[in-house]
Design a protein around this motif. Structure first.
Motif, PDB file in Angstrom:
ATOM      1  N   SER A 196     -10.438  23.279   0.118  1.00  0.00           N
ATOM      2  CA  SER A 196      -9.166  23.441   0.821  1.00  0.00           C
ATOM      3  C   SER A 196      -8.306  24.513   0.164  1.00  0.00           C
ATOM      4  CB  SER A 196      -8.389  22.118   0.816  1.00  0.00           C
ATOM      5  OG  SER A 196      -9.126  21.096   1.425  1.00  0.00           O
ATOM      6  N   ALA A 231      -8.884  28.878  10.928  1.00  0.00           N
ATOM      7  CA  ALA A 231      -9.478  27.544  10.793  1.00  0.00           C
ATOM      8  C   ALA A 231      -9.503  26.815  12.129  1.00  0.00           C
ATOM      9  CB  ALA A 231      -8.713  26.730   9.751  1.00  0.00           C
ATOM     10  N   SER A 249     -12.077  28.006  14.356  1.00  0.00           N
ATOM     11  CA  SER A 249     -13.423  27.735  13.830  1.00  0.00           C
ATOM     12  C   SER A 249     -13.721  26.239  13.788  1.00  0.00           C
ATOM     13  CB  SER A 249     -13.563  28.334  12.422  1.00  0.00           C
ATOM     14  OG  SER A 249     -13.304  29.722  12.434  1.00  0.00           O
ATOM     15  N   SER A 250     -12.975  25.458  14.564  1.00  0.00           N
ATOM     16  CA  SER A 250     -13.209  24.010  14.699  1.00  0.00           C
ATOM     17  C   SER A 250     -12.897  23.226  13.433  1.00  0.00           C
ATOM     18  CB  SER A 250     -14.652  23.723  15.144  1.00  0.00           C
ATOM     19  OG  SER A 250     -14.951  24.380  16.352  1.00  0.00           O
ATOM     20  N   ARG A 251     -12.039  23.795  12.581  1.00  0.00           N
ATOM     21  CA  ARG A 251     -11.656  23.091  11.356  1.00  0.00           C
ATOM     22  C   ARG A 251     -10.233  22.543  11.474  1.00  0.00           C
ATOM     23  NH1 ARG A 251     -11.824  27.226   7.214  1.00  0.00           N
ATOM     24  NH2 ARG A 251     -12.093  28.797   8.842  1.00  0.00           N
ATOM     25  N   ALA A 268      -5.751  20.190  15.129  1.00  0.00           N
ATOM     26  CA  ALA A 268      -6.982  20.851  15.525  1.00  0.00           C
ATOM     27  C   ALA A 268      -6.775  21.448  16.901  1.00  0.00           C
ATOM     28  CB  ALA A 268      -8.149  19.854  15.550  1.00  0.00           C
ATOM     29  N   ALA A 271     -13.663  18.994  16.987  1.00  0.00           N
ATOM     30  CA  ALA A 271     -12.594  19.090  15.996  1.00  0.00           C
ATOM     31  C   ALA A 271     -11.650  17.899  16.096  1.00  0.00           C
ATOM     32  CB  ALA A 271     -11.827  20.398  16.182  1.00  0.00           C
ATOM     33  N   ALA A 273     -13.243  15.056  14.431  1.00  0.00           N
ATOM     34  CA  ALA A 273     -13.132  15.222  12.974  1.00  0.00           C
ATOM     35  C   ALA A 273     -11.743  14.811  12.490  1.00  0.00           C
ATOM     36  CB  ALA A 273     -13.432  16.671  12.586  1.00  0.00           C
ATOM     37  N   GLU A 294     -10.346  17.098   1.094  1.00  0.00           N
ATOM     38  CA  GLU A 294     -11.169  18.222   1.543  1.00  0.00           C
ATOM     39  C   GLU A 294     -11.539  18.146   3.023  1.00  0.00           C
ATOM     40  OE1 GLU A 294     -12.031  20.908  -0.381  1.00  0.00           O
ATOM     41  OE2 GLU A 294     -10.651  20.000  -1.815  1.00  0.00           O
ATOM     42  N   SER A 295     -11.113  17.095   3.723  1.00  0.00           N
ATOM     43  CA  SER A 295     -11.376  17.042   5.162  1.00  0.00           C
ATOM     44  C   SER A 295     -10.551  18.085   5.916  1.00  0.00           C
ATOM     45  CB  SER A 295     -11.064  15.644   5.717  1.00  0.00           C
ATOM     46  OG  SER A 295      -9.688  15.328   5.575  1.00  0.00           O
ATOM     47  N   SER A 330      -9.059  22.023   5.950  1.00  0.00           N
ATOM     48  CA  SER A 330      -9.375  23.341   5.390  1.00  0.00           C
ATOM     49  C   SER A 330      -8.146  24.055   4.847  1.00  0.00           C
ATOM     50  CB  SER A 330     -10.031  24.219   6.459  1.00  0.00           C
ATOM     51  OG  SER A 330     -11.284  23.708   6.824  1.00  0.00           O
TER      52      SER A 330
END
Length: 216
Positions: A2, A23, A26-28, A42, A49, A52, A164-165, A167
């Motif tokens: 991250s 991010a 980019s689906s983060r 997201a 995303a 997630a 860290e989930s 970005s």
């Protein structure tokens, strides 16, 4: 790994917004400051995303995610119709801490959870959030915390819970008192106050020109 960006410094803010936009595309996941509490966000149209995002919060689809927008005009393309009551609330409280639930446009290809054909929309009053939203479009955003834990009022609190989930963390400083947005449901014949938060029931009633019952 991250990355955290201090949005109080112009250069770091510009770098952070660019990293956050990349991010999202980019689906983060990203964490961003809002005028209520910090949010985890997201791309609203990226079902993977959004899933997630729910996993990061340890939450299921039975608690759907709301959508933040960067302008009033964005709403017209997201909903089935714009009733006069919605216009009145948008003009009175947006950008600000009032969320509106409306039937979403059936043509939209998104999966925000178990919404039963509705979407909860809000335009936040925060310059960092608005700049990101205007760059990437509507974002699925929920409070930046693990379900059942206190909402984050700082980027550090969000990072402690989500790790860290996510970005990119955009640090906009403390959000102040962690008061959620008020939610008004306009999917039926009469407006229903689902939650009283930063905007009072009296203020909602005044904007609509009719009494709205406080659910508490």
């Amino acid at each position: 790994m991250s990355a955290v960006y201090d949005c109080s410094r112009p250069e770091s803010r510009a770098d952070g917004l660019a990293a956050a936009a990349n991010a999202v595309r980019s689906s983060r996941l990203v964490v961003l400051p809002t005028d209520t509490v910090y949010g985890i966000g997201a791309d609203a149209f990226d079902a993977g995303a959004v899933r997630a995002l729910l996993r990061a919060k340890h939450r299921g689809p039975d608690m759907p995610v709301g959508v933040l927008v960067g302008s009033w005009s964005t709403v017209d393309g997201l909903v089935l119709g714009m009733p006069p009551q919605a216009r009145a609330l948008i003009e009175a409280f947006w950008p600000g801490d009032l969320s509106i639930v409306l039937p979403h446009a059936p043509s939209l290809q998104w999966d925000l959870g178990t919404t039963r054909g509705t979407v909860m929309l809000r335009m936040p009053l925060h310059p960092v959030a608005l700049e990101l939203l205007r760059e990437v479009g509507p974002m699925a955003v929920s409070s930046a915390n693990v379900s059942g834990q206190p909402p984050a009022s700082t980027a550090q609190q969000a990072q402690e819970q989500l790790g860290e989930s996510v970005s990119v963390y955009l640090d906009g400083g403390p959000s102040g008192d962690p008061v959620p947005s008020t939610i008004v449901d306009l999917t039926g014949g009469e407006p229903v106050l689902l939650r009283v938060g930063a905007v009072s029931a009296e203020a909602v009633s005044e904007a609509l020109g009719m009494p709205v019952t406080d659910p508490s």
